[in-house]
Scaffold this active site. Sequence first.
Site, short mmCIF file in Angstrom:
data_model
loop_
_atom_site.label_atom_id
_atom_site.label_comp_id
_atom_site.label_asym_id
_atom_site.label_seq_id
_atom_site.Cartn_x
_atom_site.Cartn_y
_atom_site.Cartn_z
N HIS A 140 -44.06 -9.72 -52.22
CA HIS A 140 -44.52 -9.27 -50.84
C HIS A 140 -45.29 -7.87 -50.92
O HIS A 140 -46.25 -7.58 -50.54
CB HIS A 140 -43.45 -9.30 -49.94
CG HIS A 140 -42.71 -10.49 -49.68
ND1 HIS A 140 -43.30 -11.84 -49.93
CD2 HIS A 140 -41.47 -11.11 -49.60
CE1 HIS A 140 -42.46 -13.01 -49.59
NE2 HIS A 140 -41.41 -12.47 -49.68
N LYS A 146 -50.71 9.19 -36.69
CA LYS A 146 -50.04 10.59 -36.06
C LYS A 146 -51.11 11.69 -36.17
O LYS A 146 -51.78 11.88 -37.29
CB LYS A 146 -48.91 11.03 -36.82
CG LYS A 146 -47.77 9.81 -36.71
CD LYS A 146 -46.65 10.49 -37.20
CE LYS A 146 -45.62 9.52 -36.88
NZ LYS A 146 -44.02 10.18 -36.91
N GLY A 175 -33.78 -29.70 -46.57
CA GLY A 175 -33.31 -28.45 -46.85
C GLY A 175 -33.68 -27.29 -45.70
O GLY A 175 -33.72 -27.72 -44.74
C1 BG6 Z 1 -38.29 -13.75 -48.32
C2 BG6 Z 1 -36.88 -13.12 -48.90
O1 BG6 Z 1 -39.11 -14.06 -49.02
O2 BG6 Z 1 -38.54 -12.99 -47.30
C3 BG6 Z 1 -35.82 -12.85 -48.05
O3 BG6 Z 1 -36.36 -14.25 -50.04
C4 BG6 Z 1 -36.42 -12.10 -46.97
O4 BG6 Z 1 -34.82 -12.28 -48.98
C5 BG6 Z 1 -37.69 -12.75 -46.39
O5 BG6 Z 1 -35.30 -12.07 -46.07
C6 BG6 Z 1 -38.15 -11.84 -45.40
O6 BG6 Z 1 -39.28 -12.17 -44.58
P1 BG6 Z 1 -39.69 -11.79 -43.25
O7 BG6 Z 1 -40.94 -12.39 -42.91
O8 BG6 Z 1 -38.33 -11.79 -42.58
O9 BG6 Z 1 -39.91 -10.11 -43.60
#
Ligand code: BG6
Length: 481
Positions: free
Chosen positions: A247, A377, A15
Amino acid sequence: DEGGSLAIVVLGASGDLAKKKTFPALFALFKQNYIPSESTKLFGYARSKLTDEDLQDRLRGYLTGGKTDEKTDPAQLANDFVKLITYTSGGYDEDAGFQKLDKLVEDWEKQTAHEGPHRRLFYMALPPSVYPLVAKMVRKHCMAKEGWTRVVIEKPFGKDLESAEKLSGELGELFTEDQLYRIDHYLGKEIVQNLLVMRFANRFLVPLWNAEHISNVQIVFKEPFGTEGRGGYFDEFGIIRDIIQNHLMQVLCLVAMEKPVSLDPEDVRDEKVKVLKSIGVPTLADCVLGQYEGYTDDDTVPDDSHTPTFATIVLRINNERWDGVPFILRAGKCLDQRKAEVRIQFKDTPGDIFKCKKQGRNELVLRLQPAEAIYLKMTVKQPGLEMQASQSELDLSYRDRYAEINIPEAYERLLLDVIRGDQQHFLRRDELKRAWEIFTPILHKIDEEKKKPTLYKQGGRGPPESDELIGAYGFQRTSGY
Ligand code: BG6
């Protein structure tokens, strides 16, 4: 290093994730001799009928990243690496397939002359719907006979609190928490890992890191492209589940948490859970949703989709340190640039004799990407004859300061952590649960009310309402923002 053999099994080896992330990260570790060919073997498993060579050829083009010394031919290295890979096909619910896989691994383990444990790392580069099934098969047929077994999984860990808890329950019946590595690749980024050091090893920051001095915190993710062939997946999840709940929340935890007792993974994760527990559940009034124009042109996205591709959500942390400070999380696709940063904006300086409010506030910016940097800054005297204040920057740009150092990719670092058994940068079950508790009410509300996101232009800043909301929460634009 515990010695012995290490079998790395990539499930879903044919994949996209495996090709683009998993194998290149393993290649980077191989190049640095973290996975020596004498004691390591890579096994690919998926449904497609492929030969070893088919898979090896497929991967070669992706094995380019990182630095090599001038004497080593990168193509040769890639060849040496792919030779470590053996592929076998089988269904994800097929006992015979996993028995075959186990036999392959075991035969190799017996051949390797190494004394010591036979370690097995399973990486699920798979659609999440098959995690429980595959986990069951691994548990039933493929566990290490002596030595450890570790299983790496990746988001989405469910779609909301209920589905995430169901998945955690299913996996929890098969594996103990210390065998499960839940990846959030943001935790493998250099600047994210630096947060802990920067915050807790600098005396001058310590007294300023609170509501008395900080006006607001922004954690921002921007991408200049859309769903790019992932429309089917994305439309089911949307930007809040794809980026914010995981994230950006992980980054928030590291910005906001208290100092852990030690760097022991449990101590660090205890503090993250504590801060998550202090966060108030947001309502729709704390949020702006957007969708880029043309999003529904994707064949895999329904024409009437309301899935947000942009969201700004304001969170409050109800504890002594952060009371009253808005944490603004903002993420969007198809915007003006690629950027991820944390922007900590300080309050105005009292007694402004220089009239420097016009010049903007102090801001500490941590740029995760592109081009890692930390800059502050600050207002200084504009050089020259006049006594004039202006804003400038103390700039730690990694490209300049650490030009000689190859900054590892997130996956590379995290896979090494798995091999070493360090769970600090992986999500614990309770952490995941709490992150879902925060976002599930708003996500359900958006679905129930079929809330329509505001359309925004591709390549812009997202819906203007977002800037209005951020402004209302006290953020002031400074130069270069
Ligand atoms: C992934 C998301 O977890 O993180 C994506 O599913 C996104 O949609 C990606 O593009 C972004 O990762 P990075 O490391 O490029 O900021």
